[in-house]
Design a protein around this motif. Structure first.
Motif, PDB file in Angstrom:
ATOM      1  N   VAL A 139       0.820  -1.099   0.136  1.00  0.00           N
ATOM      2  CA  VAL A 139      -0.091   0.183  -0.063  1.00  0.00           C
ATOM      3  C   VAL A 139       0.683   1.387   0.096  1.00  0.00           C
ATOM      4  O   VAL A 139       0.643   2.370  -0.729  1.00  0.00           O
ATOM      5  N   PRO A 140       1.792   1.635   0.776  1.00  0.00           N
ATOM      6  CA  PRO A 140       2.474   2.584   1.160  1.00  0.00           C
ATOM      7  C   PRO A 140       3.388   2.978  -0.231  1.00  0.00           C
ATOM      8  O   PRO A 140       3.679   4.192  -0.866  1.00  0.00           O
ATOM      9  N   LEU A 141       4.021   1.634  -0.796  1.00  0.00           N
ATOM     10  CA  LEU A 141       4.769   1.631  -2.063  1.00  0.00           C
ATOM     11  C   LEU A 141       3.921   2.378  -3.248  1.00  0.00           C
ATOM     12  O   LEU A 141       4.440   3.080  -4.060  1.00  0.00           O
ATOM     13  N   MET A 142       2.624   1.845  -3.441  1.00  0.00           N
ATOM     14  CA  MET A 142       1.899   2.202  -4.469  1.00  0.00           C
ATOM     15  C   MET A 142       1.288   3.835  -4.224  1.00  0.00           C
ATOM     16  O   MET A 142       1.386   4.693  -5.331  1.00  0.00           O
ATOM     17  N   LYS A 143       1.454   4.296  -3.029  1.00  0.00           N
ATOM     18  CA  LYS A 143       1.015   5.656  -2.747  1.00  0.00           C
ATOM     19  C   LYS A 143       2.338   6.546  -3.414  1.00  0.00           C
ATOM     20  O   LYS A 143       2.042   7.535  -3.775  1.00  0.00           O
ATOM     21  N   LEU A 144       3.438   6.145  -3.294  1.00  0.00           N
ATOM     22  CA  LEU A 144       4.588   6.762  -3.494  1.00  0.00           C
ATOM     23  C   LEU A 144       4.568   6.899  -5.167  1.00  0.00           C
ATOM     24  O   LEU A 144       5.237   7.816  -5.787  1.00  0.00           O
ATOM     25  N   LEU A 145       3.582   6.203  -5.953  1.00  0.00           N
ATOM     26  CA  LEU A 145       3.678   6.470  -7.586  1.00  0.00           C
ATOM     27  C   LEU A 145       2.965   7.920  -7.553  1.00  0.00           C
ATOM     28  O   LEU A 145       3.055   8.314  -8.793  1.00  0.00           O
ATOM     29  N   THR A 146       2.330   8.664  -6.847  1.00  0.00           N
ATOM     30  CA  THR A 146       1.815   9.881  -6.846  1.00  0.00           C
ATOM     31  C   THR A 146       2.697  10.982  -6.680  1.00  0.00           C
ATOM     32  O   THR A 146       2.411  12.198  -6.930  1.00  0.00           O
ATOM     33  N   ARG A 147       3.988  10.627  -6.288  1.00  0.00           N
ATOM     34  CA  ARG A 147       4.984  11.576  -5.805  1.00  0.00           C
ATOM     35  C   ARG A 147       5.627  12.246  -7.237  1.00  0.00           C
ATOM     36  O   ARG A 147       5.354  11.543  -8.383  1.00  0.00           O
ATOM     37  N   GLN A 148       6.081  13.488  -7.193  1.00  0.00           N
ATOM     38  CA  GLN A 148       6.431  14.163  -8.311  1.00  0.00           C
ATOM     39  C   GLN A 148       7.984  13.780  -8.596  1.00  0.00           C
ATOM     40  O   GLN A 148       8.587  14.023  -9.703  1.00  0.00           O
ATOM     41  N   SER A 149       8.919  13.453  -7.469  1.00  0.00           N
ATOM     42  CA  SER A 149      10.210  13.054  -7.709  1.00  0.00           C
ATOM     43  C   SER A 149      10.491  11.960  -8.460  1.00  0.00           C
ATOM     44  O   SER A 149       9.877  10.987  -8.513  1.00  0.00           O
ATOM     45  N   LEU A 150      11.256  12.117  -9.721  1.00  0.00           N
ATOM     46  CA  LEU A 150      11.496  11.167 -10.532  1.00  0.00           C
ATOM     47  C   LEU A 150      12.198  10.094  -9.942  1.00  0.00           C
ATOM     48  O   LEU A 150      12.245   8.799 -10.422  1.00  0.00           O
ATOM     49  N   TYR A 151      13.159  10.475  -8.992  1.00  0.00           N
ATOM     50  CA  TYR A 151      14.034   9.303  -8.332  1.00  0.00           C
ATOM     51  C   TYR A 151      13.029   8.118  -7.562  1.00  0.00           C
ATOM     52  O   TYR A 151      13.071   6.939  -7.598  1.00  0.00           O
ATOM     53  N   ILE A 152      11.895   8.873  -7.006  1.00  0.00           N
ATOM     54  CA  ILE A 152      11.025   7.932  -6.341  1.00  0.00           C
ATOM     55  C   ILE A 152      10.180   7.368  -6.978  1.00  0.00           C
ATOM     56  O   ILE A 152       9.876   6.162  -7.024  1.00  0.00           O
ATOM     57  N   LEU A 153       9.715   7.660  -8.317  1.00  0.00           N
ATOM     58  CA  LEU A 153       9.161   7.072  -9.178  1.00  0.00           C
ATOM     59  C   LEU A 153       9.726   6.145  -9.954  1.00  0.00           C
ATOM     60  O   LEU A 153       9.163   4.979 -10.138  1.00  0.00           O
ATOM     61  N   GLU A 154      10.825   6.368 -10.080  1.00  0.00           N
ATOM     62  CA  GLU A 154      11.845   5.012 -10.750  1.00  0.00           C
ATOM     63  C   GLU A 154      12.061   3.787  -9.755  1.00  0.00           C
ATOM     64  O   GLU A 154      11.792   2.899  -9.892  1.00  0.00           O
ATOM     65  N   LYS A 155      12.412   4.217  -8.563  1.00  0.00           N
ATOM     66  CA  LYS A 155      12.760   3.369  -7.663  1.00  0.00           C
ATOM     67  C   LYS A 155      11.347   2.418  -6.937  1.00  0.00           C
ATOM     68  O   LYS A 155      11.306   1.118  -6.870  1.00  0.00           O
ATOM     69  N   ALA A 156      10.346   3.351  -6.802  1.00  0.00           N
ATOM     70  CA  ALA A 156       9.006   2.718  -6.374  1.00  0.00           C
ATOM     71  C   ALA A 156       8.504   1.773  -7.397  1.00  0.00           C
ATOM     72  O   ALA A 156       7.914   0.690  -7.126  1.00  0.00           O
ATOM     73  N   THR A 157       8.561   2.161  -8.894  1.00  0.00           N
ATOM     74  CA  THR A 157       7.935   1.423 -10.013  1.00  0.00           C
ATOM     75  C   THR A 157       8.772  -0.045  -9.948  1.00  0.00           C
ATOM     76  O   THR A 157       8.317  -1.027 -10.141  1.00  0.00           O
ATOM     77  N   THR A 158       9.922   0.235  -9.753  1.00  0.00           N
ATOM     78  CA  THR A 158      11.008  -0.818 -10.044  1.00  0.00           C
ATOM     79  C   THR A 158      10.643  -2.035  -8.779  1.00  0.00           C
ATOM     80  O   THR A 158      10.714  -3.292  -9.081  1.00  0.00           O
ATOM     81  N   LEU A 159      10.675  -1.240  -7.773  1.00  0.00           N
ATOM     82  CA  LEU A 159      10.513  -2.247  -6.534  1.00  0.00           C
ATOM     83  C   LEU A 159       8.941  -3.020  -6.477  1.00  0.00           C
ATOM     84  O   LEU A 159       8.974  -4.163  -6.384  1.00  0.00           O
TER      85      LEU A 159
END
Length: 232
Positions: A139-159
């Motif tokens: 759940v909290p990992l999926m929420k990170l997909l709403t962030r604007q940070s490209l680093y967070i989007l990349e790492k969260a998507t991969t994980l």
């Protein structure tokens, strides 16, 4: 303590990007493509303040110090010994702290661990099955997909893609609710990736970072039977 439950699957946590150093902010590093896991993991995070605020327990604070700034082999050994407990700790950190530095740290740590020892991903599944779907660390990992940070989007998507496509966990006993949790996440995640890909701006093309991450996520999913089923 595991705060993410089935009722929390939709929603997001707003946050601001704090500077990682006096010289260059994390936002600038991300834009320049220069922010690395080493940069993130080298930062000093005031973990005791979160324990003082009641977000994490004293035991969880000790668990953090057992792996913080330690060699990857030592970190993996600690997590192997207390796998589900560490997954619950990670869930608590992401679910209870909105500061971007914490999200960056957790994702960088998990990225390094998943690369060094992919088998550790089984503890995400174990946390879901052992709680019969009530403790949901995705759940909290999926929420990170709403962030604007490209680093967070990349790492969260991969994980997320690696966790959902992981097939090395065999539960002691099958559980319909736990299976439903994973199926729902798989469907939601694959749908979200397809939306990103279909929304390609012609002026950006497939080289747009968000599209690159989405394509990489889909590629990871097709490695597993559930992933292929969700995509097709």
């Amino acid at each position: 303590r595991c705060r993410a439950s089935r009722q929390q699957r939709r929603g997001a946590m707003p946050a601001l990007v704090p500077p990682l150093s006096p010289q260059v902010s994390s936002a600038s590093r991300i834009k320049q493509g220069s922010l690395t896991n080493a940069d993130v993991l080298g930062e000093q995070i005031p973990w005791p303040t979160y324990q003082a605020a009641g977000i994490i327990s004293k035991e969880q604070l000790e668990m953090i110090y057992n792996i913080d700034k330690k060699p990857i082999a030592e970190q993996a050994k600690c997590i192997e010994a207390r796998g589900v407990e560490y997954i619950k700790l990670i869930t608590t950190l992401l679910d209870g702290i909105s500061k971007e530095e914490v999200a960056l740290y957790v994702l960088a740590l998990l990225d390094e661990l998943a690369a060094a020892k992919p088998q550790l991903l089984l503890f995400f599944h174990a946390a879901i099955f052992e709680s019969k779907g009530e403790c949901d660390p995705i759940v909290p990992l999926m929420k990170l997909l709403t962030r604007q940070s490209l680093y967070i989007l990349e790492k969260a998507t991969t994980l997320i893609a690696k966790v959902l496509s992981f097939t090395g966990y065999i539960p002691i006993a099958p559980d319909a609710l736990a299976e439903q949790v994973l199926t729902e996440h798989m469907n939601q995640f694959s749908d979200s990736l397809m939306i990103v890909i279909k929304s390609i701006n012609p002026s950006e093309g497939i080289e747009a970072p968000k599209v690159v991450y989405a394509l990489a996520g889909l590629q990871q999913l097709v490695f597993s039977t559930p992933g292929r089923a969700a995509i097709l």
